[in-house]
Every structure is written in C-alpha cells, then in structure tokens.
Design an enzyme around this catalytic site. Sequence first.
Site, PDB file in Angstrom:
ATOM      1  N   CYS A  66       0.901  -1.222   0.128  1.00 47.18           N
ATOM      2  CA  CYS A  66      -0.030   0.015  -0.069  1.00 47.18           C
ATOM      3  C   CYS A  66       0.967   1.018  -0.018  1.00 47.18           C
ATOM      4  CB  CYS A  66      -0.874   0.102   1.107  1.00 47.18           C
ATOM      5  SG  CYS A  66      -0.284   0.131   2.868  1.00 47.18           S
TER       6      CYS A  66
HETATM    7  C1  RB5 Z   1      -4.183   5.355   1.446  1.00 47.59           C
HETATM    8  O1  RB5 Z   1      -5.351   4.695   1.586  1.00 47.59           O
HETATM    9  C2  RB5 Z   1      -3.402   4.857   2.522  1.00 47.59           C
HETATM   10  O2  RB5 Z   1      -3.798   4.849   3.628  1.00 47.59           O
HETATM   11  C3  RB5 Z   1      -2.960   3.428   1.995  1.00 47.59           C
HETATM   12  O3  RB5 Z   1      -2.187   3.282   0.595  1.00 47.59           O
HETATM   13  C4  RB5 Z   1      -1.905   2.979   3.027  1.00 47.59           C
HETATM   14  O4  RB5 Z   1      -0.745   3.604   3.152  1.00 47.59           O
HETATM   15  C5  RB5 Z   1      -2.419   2.619   4.537  1.00 47.59           C
HETATM   16  O5  RB5 Z   1      -1.639   2.069   5.364  1.00 47.59           O
END
Ligand code: RB5
Length: 149
Positions: A66
């Site tokens: 993420c």
């Molecule tokens: C974006 O939703 C961001 O919160 C995600 O990519 C991640 O970094 C979450 O931990």
Amino acid sequence: MKIAIGSDHNGYEFKEKIKAFITEELGYEVEDFGCHSCDSTDYPSVSFEVAEKIAHKVYDRGILICGTGLGVAIAANKYKGIRAATTHDVYSAERAIASNNAQIITMGAQVIGIESGKKIVKAYLGLNFDESRSGKKVQMIIDKEESLN
Ligand code: RB5
C-alpha cells in the site's frame, strides 16, 4: 512455492513491477488478488483476501503493498495464525522469514523505490524459517494467540 500478491491503488504500479519480477526473474508462481488499476481501493479488502488464503495454506507466502505498508500489515494480522511484517530493507526481510516465520511481507510504495522492493522480495523468498533457532519464540506467539481466542 506459491505466492499471493495484492495492493491498494497506492501500491498498484509497484505491485505490477514486483509481480513481473517474481515470475520473470525469480521463476515463482504468483496469483494477483488486485487491485487491477489505479482506481481507489480500500487496502483492508485486498489484505483480507490474501491473508485468508495464506491462513488456509492455499499459498505459501504473501506480498502486500500500500502507500506505507502499514495498513495492509495491520489488516492481515487480524487473521489467526498470520504473521505479516512490514519490511523496507533487506536485513529485515531476511529476518522476517528466518526468525519470525512471517508468511506475509508488506511494503510501502510511497516509502521505498522499486529496486529496493525487488531486493527485499528476493531476500524474503530466498530463505526459509530457521526452526531450530527461532521455533520456540514463534511458538510462544502462536500459543498466546490461541489462548486469547
Ligand atoms: C491510502 O489509503 C493509504 O492509507 C494506504 O495506501 C496505506 O498507506 C495505508 O496504510
């Protein structure tokens, strides 16, 4: 070794490159659990899918991406038996499997570059759990989890 991979929109492009690296350079089989575009995707949904498959031993290892690597790890660790570790350097990736028997590593596409990501993945997939040295400690975590549920 069967590998499951997934990301949210922030990790999409990074995930696509890691997926190609794993299949083309490392020669492992990878199943992609999305997302499949840069459209906004809630990171827990992808993380839950991968963690569930790993918990049921459908796949041996998982890689989740993420923006930070944190949300997908927190979500995956809600599954009983799952040890998901955020790894942004090669040494931590090695220890995540050798010492902690982490079935999943997570990375943040907004934290590290793709070349670091490839080295981390190669290190992680290239080692196995060192049962003789770390088995007792990981078993303590498993036992605690079972006593709490
Ligand atoms: C974006 O939703 C961001 O919160 C995600 O990519 C991640 O970094 C979450 O931990």
